[in-house]
Design an enzyme around this catalytic site. Sequence first.
Site, mmCIF file in Angstrom:
data_model
loop_
_atom_site.group_PDB
_atom_site.id
_atom_site.type_symbol
_atom_site.label_atom_id
_atom_site.label_comp_id
_atom_site.label_asym_id
_atom_site.label_seq_id
_atom_site.Cartn_x
_atom_site.Cartn_y
_atom_site.Cartn_z
ATOM 1 C CG ASN A 141 -4.943 3.304 0.440
ATOM 2 O OD1 ASN A 141 -4.506 4.045 1.331
ATOM 3 N ND2 ASN A 141 -4.750 1.990 0.442
ATOM 4 C CD1 TRP A 142 -3.619 9.601 -1.933
ATOM 5 C CD2 TRP A 142 -3.427 11.327 -0.499
ATOM 6 N NE1 TRP A 142 -4.073 10.732 -2.568
ATOM 7 C CE2 TRP A 142 -3.970 11.811 -1.713
ATOM 8 C CE3 TRP A 142 -3.214 12.222 0.544
ATOM 9 C CZ2 TRP A 142 -4.300 13.145 -1.902
ATOM 10 C CZ3 TRP A 142 -3.550 13.553 0.361
ATOM 11 C CH2 TRP A 142 -4.081 14.008 -0.853
ATOM 12 C CE LYS A 143 -1.667 1.358 -1.125
ATOM 13 N NZ LYS A 143 -1.223 0.137 -1.765
ATOM 14 C CG HIS A 153 -5.471 -1.811 2.228
ATOM 15 N ND1 HIS A 153 -4.174 -2.239 2.071
ATOM 16 C CD2 HIS A 153 -5.844 -1.296 1.043
ATOM 17 C CE1 HIS A 153 -3.787 -1.969 0.832
ATOM 18 N NE2 HIS A 153 -4.783 -1.395 0.189
ATOM 19 C CD GLU A 163 -0.549 -1.814 1.235
ATOM 20 O OE1 GLU A 163 -0.750 -0.702 1.755
ATOM 21 O OE2 GLU A 163 -0.486 -1.981 -0.001
ATOM 22 C CD GLU A 188 -7.708 -2.611 -2.838
ATOM 23 O OE1 GLU A 188 -7.435 -1.684 -3.600
ATOM 24 O OE2 GLU A 188 -7.222 -2.709 -1.696
ATOM 25 N N GLY A 199 -0.146 -2.659 -6.269
ATOM 26 C CA GLY A 199 1.183 -2.054 -6.376
ATOM 27 C C GLY A 199 2.132 -2.842 -7.255
ATOM 28 C CB SER A 246 -2.096 -2.341 -10.840
ATOM 29 O OG SER A 246 -1.070 -2.800 -9.974
HETATM 30 P P1 PGA Z 1 -2.390 0.305 -6.119
HETATM 31 O O1 PGA Z 1 -2.989 0.141 -4.625
HETATM 32 O O2 PGA Z 1 -3.410 1.099 -6.898
HETATM 33 O O3 PGA Z 1 -1.103 1.051 -5.929
HETATM 34 O O4 PGA Z 1 -2.220 -1.061 -6.668
HETATM 35 C C1 PGA Z 1 -4.339 -0.136 -4.419
HETATM 36 C C2 PGA Z 1 -4.613 -0.249 -2.931
HETATM 37 O O5 PGA Z 1 -3.729 -0.715 -2.196
HETATM 38 O O6 PGA Z 1 -5.701 0.105 -2.448
#
Ligand code: PGA
Length: 252
Positions: A8-10, A95, A97, A167, A173, A210
């Site tokens: 997931n490159w966001k 997700h 976010e 998740e 993150g 993470s």
């Molecule tokens: P992260 O993000 O690996 O940077 O914790 C995971 C995600 O948001 O899918």
Amino acid sequence: MAILFAANWKMHHGPEQAATFARAFKELTFPQPTRSIWFFPPATSIRTLALELDERPDVAIGAQDVHWEPSGAYTGALSIPLAQEAGATVALVGHSERRHLFGETDEETGRKVAALLDGGMRPLLCVGELADQRERGETEAVVRRQLDAGLAGVAEEDLPRVVIAYEPVWAIGTGKNATPDDAASVHAFLRSLVVDRGGPEDIAILYGGSVKPGNVLSFLVEDEIDGVLVGGASLTPESWTEIVGVGGGAAA
Ligand code: PGA
């Protein structure tokens, strides 16, 4: 079943960086029957990645979010047909976010999952609890609510096309992660819920939060964990290649 590695490159990597990444990735890896690799770049890079990685049977390109309507006056949104035309065959839904920064509701996740399946794409439905929910012992109640809403409009025969990611929000993150054991027990719970709905026992359930080269194996050795969804550590070809390398095809 092949292990699924999802990046997931966001909000990182425009078309030029995506193309550079893809070329390095092609040099560093080769297709393996033991693993599938899904990339979720920003919408503007879907086409580039789809073209660059066109000849990789182990790779699929996805959208980070979609709208459930096929077209119309929805400024800023990406429809399923538009994502498909760019080359996406899979999409993230719900997700954390999207849920917690953009206010996406459980009900909206259900509409998106149903629309993706109707449109011939595979949804990767994300669920996970906040830190205070975990502290209050509500993890199972939260993920059950999110899973029920996300799958509300899915016919039994379509359940095998759904992928789920667990998740824990407090692990995204932050450098903190659930222990592989904790994650596995939530995965087992999610799997039982899918089976109760008539879905397959072997539905793919990924862990995310993470994950990095140094800990990916500790998750994948768990029977319950079928793959990983990775944010930060998917952003360089070196780190991503190290992660997918545990799925069988080390660097060429
Ligand atoms: P992260 O993000 O690996 O940077 O914790 C995971 C995600 O948001 O899918």
